[in-house]
Structures are given as C-alpha cells and as structure tokens.
Write an enzyme that holds these catalytic residues in place. Structure first.
Site, mmCIF file in Angstrom:
data_model
loop_
_atom_site.group_PDB
_atom_site.id
_atom_site.type_symbol
_atom_site.label_atom_id
_atom_site.label_comp_id
_atom_site.label_asym_id
_atom_site.label_seq_id
_atom_site.Cartn_x
_atom_site.Cartn_y
_atom_site.Cartn_z
ATOM 1 N N LEU A 1 -15.604 -11.618 -1.759
ATOM 2 C CA LEU A 1 -15.721 -12.265 -0.456
ATOM 3 C C LEU A 1 -17.147 -12.096 0.059
ATOM 4 C CD1 LEU A 1 -12.364 -11.149 1.202
ATOM 5 C CD2 LEU A 1 -12.881 -13.325 0.080
ATOM 6 N N ASP B 1 -26.494 -3.072 6.151
ATOM 7 C CA ASP B 1 -27.953 -3.129 5.923
ATOM 8 C C ASP B 1 -28.701 -3.941 6.968
ATOM 9 O OD1 ASP B 1 -27.031 -5.645 5.232
ATOM 10 O OD2 ASP B 1 -28.511 -5.906 3.651
ATOM 11 N N LYS C 1 -22.859 -15.014 10.790
ATOM 12 C CA LYS C 1 -21.488 -15.029 10.285
ATOM 13 C C LYS C 1 -21.136 -13.781 9.482
ATOM 14 C CE LYS C 1 -21.536 -18.877 8.007
ATOM 15 N NZ LYS C 1 -20.969 -19.953 7.154
ATOM 16 N N LEU D 1 -19.822 -10.382 8.707
ATOM 17 C CA LEU D 1 -18.885 -9.518 9.424
ATOM 18 C C LEU D 1 -18.893 -8.119 8.833
ATOM 19 C CD1 LEU D 1 -15.865 -11.978 9.670
ATOM 20 C CD2 LEU D 1 -17.655 -11.591 11.371
#
Length: 309
Positions: free
Chosen positions: A183, A207, A241, A243
């Site tokens: 993913l 990071d 985006k 997550l």
C-alpha cells in the site's frame, strides 16, 4: 496510755504525713497559680482539657473514618448497578483472514525521534486491532535496530502481546510474493476492494516526506503488486495524501466493519487533515462546465461564420 497508742500507730503517722504532703502540694500549686498570670492560667487549663479529651477525639476520628468508608462503599455499589443497567451487550467479534503487515525495514532511514513515533503508531495499531469487530492477522516484519530498542525501553510488555506475528525476517520471507500487495500513495493502482487472501503491506516509515516514493520503488524492485487506498475518490484534503501507519491500519479495520470507504475515511482521518467529502454532483457539474468552455472555444465552422456575417 492514749499517747502511746497514737505514737505506736504507723497508719496514723503515714496519714499525717500524707496530709502534710497534700497540704504542701496544694500550697505549692496555689503558690504557683498565684505566680501565673491570668493568661497563663487560662492556657494551662486549656492544655489540661485537651489532654483529658484525647481519647474522645480519637474515637470521633474513628467514627468519621468508618462513616466515610461506608459512604464510598454505597457509592460504588450504586455506580456498579447503574453501569450494569447501561452496559451494552458485547458485540460478536469475527476475525478475518486478511493480513496486514507493517514493514519495519526502514530503521536506518529514520532519526530516533521518528522511530519513537513509529513505535507509538504500532502500539495504536495493536490496540485498535484488539478491540476491532473484525480483527485482521497482524504482522510486524524486519523488527530490529532502533525500533526494537525503543520498544524494549519504553514498552517492555510488548513481548507478551497477543494475536500478533512479530518477525525479524523480511515480509517477502514470511508471505508468498504473489499474495503481497504494498500500500503506497505513489502507486497508480487504486484499491477498490480488499481481497481476504492477500497480505497488505504498510511501510513503517516516519520521514516527513524526506524519502518520497521509496515504498513504491521497493515494491517494484521486489516485483510485488502495489496499490493506493481510494482516498481521492471520496475525500478532498488540504494536506498531502501520505497517511500515518496507524491511520492506514485503522481505515482498513473501519472498512471491514462498515463496508464503505467513505465512512472508513471520515471515521479515522484527523480534523487537521482538512478532509472534505467529494461531492459527486459538484464534480459532474464541474466537468460539464469544462466541456462547455471547451466547446465555446472551438473555432467556428464555415456555416457559423456565414450566419454571423
């Protein structure tokens, strides 16, 4: 003869001595009271009264303590009864065969503060899976280095975690490659449905976008499938985006429970992400406006030119 009797009676002699002593003591006390000021005598009487009532105060303290204990006990019983009335029946938990794998193989790319953040995210994943209606098979792979050290120092109880598979090996050595799906938000493939036979890998990396696209590149290097969550289809966000690990994990748990990606996203995503639902009607209207503007900008046909003339 009477004088001899008196002289020879020791008790009479002692009584006389006692009377003499009492008179002497009373005299001394009287003399002492005469030397004390009114304020000092008052203080002395107060002290004597305090000493005399010591046992009475002690008994009163015991009575108050006992009364408080009884009140607490009654209060706890009342709360227990109220909770018993309000308590909802426990939902039936149905475990799934779907596997979620957190890839901890990025240890050397993170600072210790980011490793500790990842540790907290993993703790959250574990806790949410334990209370989920449809818990998944949870895997931690490539565990070692700074992350393991942080877990040993901050959460020594992790060695007793239940319903989790913790491995030092790489996930490709734990799960067959054909069953793996990485993913990653950089993947061009959008995940529409979850396959119970698959193992979905979440990159365990905090990071702050310093290593953009690294999970996508690693998935391609290993030749395994990859996909991104259908976030853009349902949610507009003010921020990027990407997550957090626990957010991806919780979204999948929520989807398994609700059967809706949109509900899952809005159940989990924090408000700071500025998530707003995508309005399908609004999108259609916008597309129509773009088509109209495109048609208006088309060059006129010869017939249209003659009509305008």
């Amino acid at each position: 003869m009477a004088e001899d009797t008196v002289k020879n009676d020791p008790s009479s002699a002692r009584q006389g001595d006692d009377n003499t002593d009492n008179k002497s003591n009373n005299g001394e006390a009287a003399a002492e009271n005469q030397t004390l000021s009114k304020r000092q005598r008052k203080k002395l009487l107060k002290q004597q009264k305090w000493e005399e009532e010591r046992e009475l105060r002690k008994q009163r303290r015991k009575d108050r303590k006992q009364q408080r204990r009884m009140q607490r006990q009654n209060h706890q019983e009342e709360e227990g009864e109220a909770q018993g009335v309000r308590k909802r029946p426990r939902r039936e938990v149905t475990p799934t065969s779907l596997r979620l794998v957190v890839d901890c193989g990025f240890d050397d790319l993170m600072l210790i503060k980011d490793v500790r953040k990842l540790h907290k995210q993993i703790q959250r994943c574990y806790a949410e899976n334990r209370r989920a209606l449809h818990p998944v098979q949870f895997y931690l792979t490539s565990l070692g280095g700074q992350l393991k050290q942080s877990m040993d120092e901050k959460d020594k109880g992790w060695v007793n975690w239940k319903d989790i598979n913790i491995k030092t090996e790489h996930y490709s050595e734990v799960v067959a490659k054909e069953e793996l799906v990485y993913l990653t938000s950089d993947s061009p493939n959008v995940l529409e449905e979850l396959d119970q036979k698959k193992a979905y890998v979440i990159g365990g990396l905090v990071d702050h976008n310093h290593h953009k696209g690294i999970t996508f590149e690693r998935a391609k290097e290993l030749g395994i499938d990859h996909a991104q969550l259908p976030l853009s289809s349902f949610v507009k966000m003010n921020s990027r985006k990407v997550l957090a690990v626990n957010h991806v994990f919780e979204i999948i748990l929520a989807y398994l429970e609700k059967g809706s990606w949109q509900e899952a996203f809005f159940t989990v995503l924090p408000q700071r992400k500025g998530a707003v639902a995508v309005d399908q009607d609004e999108t259609t209207a916008q597309e129509k406006e773009e088509e109209d503007s495109d048609s208006d900008s088309d060059p006129d046909t010869p017939e249209q030119t003659k009509q305008k003339a």
